[in-house]
Design a protein around this motif. Sequence first.
Motif, PDB file in Angstrom:
ATOM      1  N   TRP A  96      -9.051  48.132  53.631  1.00 54.25           N
ATOM      2  CA  TRP A  96      -8.069  49.228  53.569  1.00 54.25           C
ATOM      3  C   TRP A  96      -6.671  48.663  53.789  1.00 54.25           C
ATOM      4  N   MET A  97      -6.533  47.789  54.785  1.00 52.22           N
ATOM      5  CA  MET A  97      -5.222  47.243  55.112  1.00 52.22           C
ATOM      6  C   MET A  97      -4.639  46.449  53.943  1.00 52.22           C
ATOM      7  N   LEU A  98      -5.471  45.679  53.251  1.00 56.89           N
ATOM      8  CA  LEU A  98      -4.975  44.877  52.128  1.00 56.89           C
ATOM      9  C   LEU A  98      -4.425  45.774  51.024  1.00 56.89           C
ATOM     10  N   VAL A  99      -5.130  46.868  50.724  1.00 50.87           N
ATOM     11  CA  VAL A  99      -4.648  47.802  49.705  1.00 50.87           C
ATOM     12  C   VAL A  99      -3.343  48.450  50.158  1.00 50.87           C
ATOM     13  N   ALA A 100      -3.293  48.872  51.418  1.00 52.87           N
ATOM     14  CA  ALA A 100      -2.094  49.520  51.949  1.00 52.87           C
ATOM     15  C   ALA A 100      -0.901  48.573  51.960  1.00 52.87           C
ATOM     16  N   ARG A 101      -1.157  47.319  52.308  1.00 47.96           N
ATOM     17  CA  ARG A 101      -0.074  46.321  52.304  1.00 47.96           C
ATOM     18  C   ARG A 101       0.440  46.088  50.886  1.00 47.96           C
ATOM     19  N   ALA A 102      -0.463  46.135  49.907  1.00 49.76           N
ATOM     20  CA  ALA A 102      -0.040  45.992  48.505  1.00 49.76           C
ATOM     21  C   ALA A 102       0.868  47.153  48.106  1.00 49.76           C
ATOM     22  N   VAL A 103       0.533  48.365  48.559  1.00 52.78           N
ATOM     23  CA  VAL A 103       1.382  49.531  48.279  1.00 52.78           C
ATOM     24  C   VAL A 103       2.763  49.328  48.909  1.00 52.78           C
ATOM     25  N   GLN A 104       2.783  48.855  50.146  1.00 53.01           N
ATOM     26  CA  GLN A 104       4.057  48.554  50.815  1.00 53.01           C
ATOM     27  C   GLN A 104       4.902  47.594  49.969  1.00 53.01           C
ATOM     28  N   SER A 105       4.257  46.519  49.499  1.00 53.68           N
ATOM     29  CA  SER A 105       4.996  45.473  48.791  1.00 53.68           C
ATOM     30  C   SER A 105       5.525  45.966  47.446  1.00 53.68           C
ATOM     31  N   VAL A 106       4.819  46.907  46.805  1.00 49.78           N
ATOM     32  CA  VAL A 106       5.319  47.499  45.558  1.00 49.78           C
ATOM     33  C   VAL A 106       6.634  48.216  45.838  1.00 49.78           C
ATOM     34  N   GLY A 107       6.670  48.981  46.929  1.00 48.07           N
ATOM     35  CA  GLY A 107       7.916  49.658  47.298  1.00 48.07           C
ATOM     36  C   GLY A 107       9.022  48.678  47.636  1.00 48.07           C
ATOM     37  N   ALA A 108       8.676  47.608  48.369  1.00 53.60           N
ATOM     38  CA  ALA A 108       9.681  46.603  48.738  1.00 53.60           C
ATOM     39  C   ALA A 108      10.249  45.916  47.501  1.00 53.60           C
ATOM     40  N   ALA A 109       9.387  45.638  46.516  1.00 57.43           N
ATOM     41  CA  ALA A 109       9.848  44.976  45.288  1.00 57.43           C
ATOM     42  C   ALA A 109      10.799  45.856  44.498  1.00 57.43           C
ATOM     43  N   ALA A 110      10.665  47.153  44.644  1.00 55.60           N
ATOM     44  CA  ALA A 110      11.580  48.072  43.963  1.00 55.60           C
ATOM     45  C   ALA A 110      12.923  48.164  44.684  1.00 55.60           C
ATOM     46  N   ILE A 111      12.907  47.926  45.989  1.00 59.64           N
ATOM     47  CA  ILE A 111      14.123  48.104  46.794  1.00 59.64           C
ATOM     48  C   ILE A 111      15.001  46.861  46.817  1.00 59.64           C
ATOM     49  N   ILE A 112      14.413  45.696  47.100  1.00 59.98           N
ATOM     50  CA  ILE A 112      15.195  44.496  47.419  1.00 59.98           C
ATOM     51  C   ILE A 112      16.146  44.065  46.303  1.00 59.98           C
ATOM     52  N   PRO A 113      15.671  43.721  45.076  1.00 65.15           N
ATOM     53  CA  PRO A 113      16.610  43.199  44.076  1.00 65.15           C
ATOM     54  C   PRO A 113      17.615  44.240  43.607  1.00 65.15           C
ATOM     55  N   THR A 114      17.156  45.484  43.489  1.00 63.47           N
ATOM     56  CA  THR A 114      18.039  46.538  42.992  1.00 63.47           C
ATOM     57  C   THR A 114      19.128  46.865  44.001  1.00 63.47           C
ATOM     58  N   SER A 115      18.817  46.775  45.277  1.00 63.72           N
ATOM     59  CA  SER A 115      19.832  46.998  46.312  1.00 63.72           C
ATOM     60  C   SER A 115      20.971  45.996  46.174  1.00 63.72           C
ATOM     61  N   MET A 116      20.602  44.732  45.914  1.00 68.42           N
ATOM     62  CA  MET A 116      21.627  43.703  45.754  1.00 68.42           C
ATOM     63  C   MET A 116      22.516  43.998  44.553  1.00 68.42           C
ATOM     64  N   VAL A 117      21.917  44.438  43.434  1.00 68.49           N
ATOM     65  CA  VAL A 117      22.687  44.744  42.227  1.00 68.49           C
ATOM     66  C   VAL A 117      23.625  45.914  42.488  1.00 68.49           C
ATOM     67  N   ILE A 118      23.127  46.957  43.150  1.00 67.86           N
ATOM     68  CA  ILE A 118      23.974  48.118  43.477  1.00 67.86           C
ATOM     69  C   ILE A 118      25.154  47.681  44.336  1.00 67.86           C
ATOM     70  N   GLY A 119      24.877  46.858  45.349  1.00 67.07           N
ATOM     71  CA  GLY A 119      25.939  46.371  46.225  1.00 67.07           C
ATOM     72  C   GLY A 119      26.972  45.540  45.482  1.00 67.07           C
ATOM     73  N   LEU A 120      26.502  44.660  44.591  1.00 66.22           N
ATOM     74  CA  LEU A 120      27.425  43.813  43.833  1.00 66.22           C
ATOM     75  C   LEU A 120      28.256  44.630  42.839  1.00 66.22           C
TER      76      LEU A 120
END
Length: 581
Positions: A96-120
Amino acid sequence: MNKLKGVLPVLLLGNLLCMMDVSIMTIVLPEIQSAFGESLTELSWALNVYTITFATLIIPFGRLAERFGQNKFVFGGLLVFGTGSLLTGMAPNLAWMLVARAVQSVGAAAIIPTSMVIGLDLSSMANRNRVVAALAGIQGLAVALGPTIGGIVAQYWGWRWVFFINVPLVIIDLLVFGFVLPLRHEKTVHVKIDWLGALLSMIMLFSFSLGLIKGNDWGWHTGTILGLFILATGSFLLFLLWERHTANPMVDLALFHSRNFSGSGLALVLCNFFLGGLAVLLPTFLTRVHGTSELKAALLMTPYSVTVMLTVILTSLIIKRINNKLILTVGFLLMGVSYYLLSTVPLGSNYRHLIVADILLGLGYGLVAATANILVVADFHGSRLTSSQSVANVLRQVGMVLAIAVFTTLLTSNVSQAKQNTMTDARVRINRLSNLSTGQRQRLTKKLQHKLQPTSTTVSATNSTVKPTVVTVSTATRLQKTDQAYQTALQKLAVTQQISPALLPQTVKQKIHHTVSQVVNQKITQKIHQLNQELANLVQSVHHTLKHQLNHAFLNVFTALSWLPFAAISIIPIFKFRHTT
């Protein structure tokens, strides 16, 4: 600039939460290990599934954000990350934890690079360095702070709250988000996604990590492990070939024509590798070998977290005034000295040695990471600026994935050897106990074997203690030995007086029986006390040996890799002599 001031805190909080969850698990791994009954090797996948999924999706998600709207994409990423955090905290088992962690990482992948582009996009050329330093710096700080915050939360509320605590913070970020960033009528760009490139990179990262982590268990020369490394190599070569010829590559290989970008990419992989190694090993080392609480372990790791934060900020302010090569060289040297000190941490409770090593690693990481984060985007504008930041994020995760795989692999091998050494020493000590029967030796050896589990890679010097075996002699045995001694005494007296034992006076027999009973019971009691003391000393010795062996099992990992930060200085000539803006 005024708009950026309102947006930046929202972006920083999102980045902080996502990157903190790369390392926050390291401090609670021992507690989760006990809750789920899994080995450290298996649990490492709770870290790997996050970093691998994250690294693979960063670039294609950066492109999807351009297609659907960057603000909406970050908003959706926060929703997914918050949901994944809630599910991870609820996990009843590792699957269960592995699946949940994968869901977390999908959200993180959507946030991190795009946040930098918005800031720049919202910043000017004059303050670009500050925006990059702030967002990239918060990412490095988050990785460093993860174990500290995780330890404090776990100590008072339990390991599940390490993930539950994300939920209210995400909700706050979402509520503020709508006020500072518009979600309607966003500018969008139709772009094609290189899904084949993303698939090949995922196959490469997954097979390489699995091969490193399972090498000890499955055997380095087995067909399975060799097949995984061949698959990793083949997918990497296919990835390069495909990226060179596709019209919309996942990674624009032209980025590597820039010396600053190539050098910074390597520096980011290396510094995150060195930081990740400490974050992965130190919590388990402190809690399972030295027996500290999660809170104390977190506090012992706080110095390097604070040092990372301060160093990243200061470096971003002085980078234009000091030769970049000098900053990077000093950074790698400090990390090398830190690793050397970590390889010689004493077994006692004085942690000054460890704290000095923590601070030096934080200084070194801050110098290298801050400089590399700024130089990695220094030569680019427009779409290549976005691509360069996305690739830099991938390379940071590659460093973390490699750290988890390499450090866990080395530790697994060392722990197994430490337990075998302890068991060998215990057998020698058991054989020296002359007062034990063969059967008692065998039973004691079996008990130690069961407790230590030499073939297991589970780390624990605090839970592997064998309780001293208490030897007792039953009343029936005492009476039997007393009677034997009594009959022998009667025979000797009868021979001396040249009469039959039956003819001895009853009063004489009673006196002899009383005297013999006292002597026999006294000898039995003395022998039992001596034997129990020997067994207690044996158990204490085994526990001390195990703790000593496990201590070296951890420290030898840093010993084996202490040369690498010094060798990393060899990448310095790749950079331009000095970058100016």
